[in-house]
Design a protein around this motif. Structure first.
Motif, short mmCIF file in Angstrom:
data_model
loop_
_atom_site.label_atom_id
_atom_site.label_comp_id
_atom_site.label_asym_id
_atom_site.label_seq_id
_atom_site.Cartn_x
_atom_site.Cartn_y
_atom_site.Cartn_z
N ARG A 1 38.95 55.57 -7.15
CA ARG A 1 37.72 55.47 -7.93
C ARG A 1 37.93 55.96 -9.35
O ARG A 1 37.24 55.51 -10.26
CB ARG A 1 36.62 56.32 -7.27
CG ARG A 1 36.27 55.89 -5.85
CD ARG A 1 35.65 54.52 -5.81
NE ARG A 1 35.23 54.16 -4.46
CZ ARG A 1 34.73 52.97 -4.12
NH1 ARG A 1 34.62 52.04 -5.03
NH2 ARG A 1 34.38 52.73 -2.88
N HIS B 1 25.60 48.30 8.14
CA HIS B 1 25.06 47.45 7.09
C HIS B 1 24.65 48.27 5.87
O HIS B 1 24.78 47.79 4.73
CB HIS B 1 23.86 46.68 7.64
CG HIS B 1 23.32 45.66 6.68
ND1 HIS B 1 23.98 44.47 6.40
CD2 HIS B 1 22.19 45.66 5.91
CE1 HIS B 1 23.28 43.78 5.50
NE2 HIS B 1 22.19 44.47 5.20
N GLU B 2 24.19 49.50 6.10
CA GLU B 2 23.75 50.33 4.98
C GLU B 2 24.91 50.94 4.22
O GLU B 2 24.76 51.33 3.06
CB GLU B 2 22.82 51.44 5.49
CG GLU B 2 21.52 50.95 6.12
CD GLU B 2 21.72 50.42 7.53
OE1 GLU B 2 22.81 50.67 8.11
OE2 GLU B 2 20.82 49.74 8.05
N THR B 3 26.07 51.06 4.85
CA THR B 3 27.23 51.71 4.22
C THR B 3 28.30 50.72 3.80
O THR B 3 29.43 51.12 3.51
CB THR B 3 27.84 52.74 5.19
OG1 THR B 3 28.29 52.06 6.37
CG2 THR B 3 26.82 53.81 5.56
N ARG B 4 27.97 49.44 3.75
CA ARG B 4 29.00 48.44 3.45
C ARG B 4 29.51 48.53 2.02
O ARG B 4 30.64 48.13 1.73
CB ARG B 4 28.45 47.03 3.73
CG ARG B 4 27.32 46.60 2.81
CD ARG B 4 26.74 45.26 3.28
NE ARG B 4 25.73 44.74 2.36
CZ ARG B 4 24.46 45.10 2.36
NH1 ARG B 4 24.03 46.02 3.22
NH2 ARG B 4 23.60 44.57 1.51
N PHE B 5 28.69 49.07 1.10
CA PHE B 5 29.13 49.17 -0.29
C PHE B 5 30.03 50.39 -0.53
O PHE B 5 30.53 50.56 -1.65
CB PHE B 5 27.92 49.24 -1.22
CG PHE B 5 27.08 47.98 -1.20
CD1 PHE B 5 27.58 46.80 -1.70
CD2 PHE B 5 25.81 47.99 -0.65
CE1 PHE B 5 26.81 45.64 -1.68
CE2 PHE B 5 25.04 46.84 -0.63
CZ PHE B 5 25.54 45.66 -1.14
N ASP B 6 30.22 51.21 0.47
CA ASP B 6 31.11 52.36 0.34
C ASP B 6 32.58 51.99 0.57
O ASP B 6 33.45 52.86 0.47
CB ASP B 6 30.71 53.46 1.31
CG ASP B 6 29.32 54.01 1.01
OD1 ASP B 6 28.87 53.87 -0.14
OD2 ASP B 6 28.69 54.57 1.94
N TYR B 7 32.83 50.76 0.90
CA TYR B 7 34.20 50.32 1.23
C TYR B 7 34.60 49.19 0.28
O TYR B 7 33.78 48.34 -0.08
CB TYR B 7 34.29 49.84 2.68
CG TYR B 7 33.89 50.89 3.70
CD1 TYR B 7 34.83 51.73 4.26
CD2 TYR B 7 32.56 51.03 4.08
CE1 TYR B 7 34.46 52.68 5.19
CE2 TYR B 7 32.18 51.99 5.00
CZ TYR B 7 33.14 52.81 5.55
OH TYR B 7 32.78 53.77 6.46
N ASP B 8 35.85 49.21 -0.10
CA ASP B 8 36.39 48.18 -0.99
C ASP B 8 36.74 46.93 -0.20
O ASP B 8 37.14 47.00 0.97
CB ASP B 8 37.62 48.69 -1.73
CG ASP B 8 37.26 49.63 -2.86
OD1 ASP B 8 36.06 49.72 -3.17
OD2 ASP B 8 38.17 50.28 -3.40
N ARG B 9 36.61 45.80 -0.89
CA ARG B 9 37.02 44.52 -0.31
C ARG B 9 38.34 44.12 -0.96
O ARG B 9 38.44 43.97 -2.19
CB ARG B 9 35.96 43.46 -0.59
CG ARG B 9 34.60 43.74 0.01
CD ARG B 9 34.49 43.26 1.43
NE ARG B 9 34.53 41.81 1.52
CZ ARG B 9 34.42 41.14 2.67
NH1 ARG B 9 34.31 41.80 3.82
NH2 ARG B 9 34.45 39.84 2.68
N ALA C 1 28.09 44.94 9.57
CA ALA C 1 27.34 44.44 8.43
C ALA C 1 26.70 43.10 8.80
O ALA C 1 27.36 42.22 9.35
CB ALA C 1 28.24 44.29 7.22
N TYR D 1 37.33 44.37 4.56
CA TYR D 1 37.06 45.75 4.17
C TYR D 1 38.30 46.60 4.38
O TYR D 1 38.98 46.48 5.41
CB TYR D 1 35.91 46.33 4.99
CG TYR D 1 34.54 45.79 4.62
CD1 TYR D 1 33.90 46.19 3.46
CD2 TYR D 1 33.89 44.89 5.44
CE1 TYR D 1 32.65 45.70 3.12
CE2 TYR D 1 32.64 44.39 5.12
CZ TYR D 1 32.03 44.80 3.95
OH TYR D 1 30.80 44.31 3.62
#
Length: 444
Positions: A279, A223-231, A353, A211
């Motif tokens: 973005r 775990h709920e905010t994991r999609f707010d960060y780029d991999r 996460a 991340y």
């Protein structure tokens, strides 16, 4: 100054009875009791000139014992053959890179300071500041990472690579091998033989992602905010935190150090909202696409035959630069790895996460078991079988013990014409001649 060591032996001969004396001279330093190679007495057949007569017999004489080196090798030299690191069992946690007693000792020291209310002494980058002498290293690693991806993408047009569709086995040759070591779901139906398909760059350079954090010392990823960060690749994230500025992936640069008492941060400079300018940027037109292996083979054209050895050597050098630079950066910057799976997180502590599905993940509610990472976890070597003749017959299970291994990048570049670094030659077993199948049964 010389010291004389004399040895005498009486030779009783019916024709001549006389004592023969042999004199051998040694330096005083060689006869010192502190010498690591002491002398010992040895008997041997010699001929000694005594006057005009030549006398033969067995005489005792001092001989210097040859110096013994540990592990049968001289300092600075690699052994003749070397085995690969053992494969760790999946139903067990990985060993700690740092001995657990040292971890406990450091924790007790921090606890004592916290109980007395003493602030924990922190040095860069543990206090959030950059290490100035490592900033050029981070830029060098990032440039080598781009060159490594470009070189591998071009070499895959020339050197064929195969990957097993059932397991993680990779083979660099014109055809897959016949070694029966597949562990896939349907391997029993194939009697352990691999199911070969055409490989890609991700089979050579294993993608290890992490991340991206604007502030590594800020809020932890839930775990709920994991999609707010780029991999992004873990190597790239490590370079960003070490001082590389990428507009698409901004990072907070502190001017005042953070302060901690024990495990509690008492001053972090406040929370700052993370900017997200990438973005609105088209990824296809941005420079960040060169940092990822996804679609790399389509971005670069096939090379000309005369340029293949040059590209192979540049790719090999880039691989060594990335590995050396990541090792230097990880000595200062903290990288965490899960003790059960391949998840890696660049930062002072891991994320929250719940994505771990390995051994006993139910006991941990899917959370990772974070511990200090090693270089092989951030930049895995991905060992493959070394092929002496890529166009020859496939490898067999009966001759498995005669084959060596090498990192996939090294094997690919070597077959394209690059020079192999010395430290990889022992594990490749270049000095072993592979016998024929009927000769293998005659070898003890």
């Amino acid at each position: 100054m010389l010291q004389t060591l004399s040895t005498a032996s009486s030779l009783w001969n019916p024709s001549q009875r006389s004592a023969c004396l042999e004199i051998v001279e040694f330096q005083r330093s060689q006869l010192s009791s502190l010498s690591p190679c002491p002398f010992y007495l040895k008997f041997g057949s010699k001929s000694v000139q005594k006057g005009r007569a030549l006398v033969s017999g067995t005489f005792p004489y001092a001989c210097q014992r040859p110096k013994q080196y540990p592990a049968g090798k001289k300092p600075g030299e690699y052994p003749q053959n070397m085995d690969l690191p053992p494969v760790l069992p999946k139903k067990k946690k990985k060993p700690y890179p740092i001995p657990f007693k040292e971890i406990q000792k450091a924790a007790r020291k921090d606890k004592k300071l916290a109980e007395r209310g003493i602030e924990k002494p922190l040095q860069p980058p543990k206090n959030g500041l950059l290490v100035p002498e490592l900033i050029p290293v981070a830029y060098e690693v990032l440039d080598a990472w781009k060159l490594l991806i470009k070189g591998l993408a071009q070499l895959l047009y020339v050197i064929p690579v195969y990957g097993c569709s059932e397991c993680s086995e990779v083979h660099v040759a014109h055809s897959g091998h016949n070694i029966q070591d597949c562990k896939g779901p349907s391997s029993s139906k194939r009697r352990g033989l691999h199911s070969w398909v055409k490989g890609s760059i991700n089979d050579i350079l294993i993608p290890i992602e992490s991340y991206h954090l604007y502030d590594p010392f800020g809020r932890r990823i839930k775990h709920e905010t994991r999609f707010d960060y780029d991999r992004i690749p873990a190597v790239v994230e490590l370079c960003i935190q070490a001082g590389v500025d990428i507009p698409e992936y901004p990072s907070r640069r502190r001017t005042n150090p953070i302060r901690m008492i024990g495990k509690k941060i008492i001053d972090r400079g406040g929370y700052v909202e993370e900017p997200k300018p990438w973005r609105a940027v088209d990824p296809s037109s941005s420079s960040i696409i060169d940092l990822d292996t996804c679609g790399a083979c389509k971005r670069f054209p096939p090379p000309s035959p005369e340029d293949v050895p040059i590209i192979a050597q540049e790719t090999m050098n880039a691989h060594e630069t990335v590995q050396t630079g990541v090792t230097k950066l990880m000595k200062k910057y903290t990288v965490k790895a899960c003790g059960y799976c391949s998840e890696v997180h660049v930062g002072p502590w891991g994320h929250n996460a719940k994505l771990c599905g390995e051994f006993k993940h139910q006991w941990r509610d899917g959370k990772h078991g974070w511990q200090d990472a090693t270089v092989s976890e951030v930049f895995p070597p991905n060992y493959v079988w070394h092929v002496q003749d890529p166009k020859g017959p496939p490898m067999r299970s009966a001759l498995k013990r005669y084959y060596g291994k090498a990192p996939a990048v090294v094997e690919l570049c070597m077959q394209a014409g690059a020079q192999v670094p010395r430290r990889y030659k022992p594990m490749m077993r270049l000095d072993i001649i592979v016998p024929e199948s009927e000769e293998a049964s005659l070898v003890a």
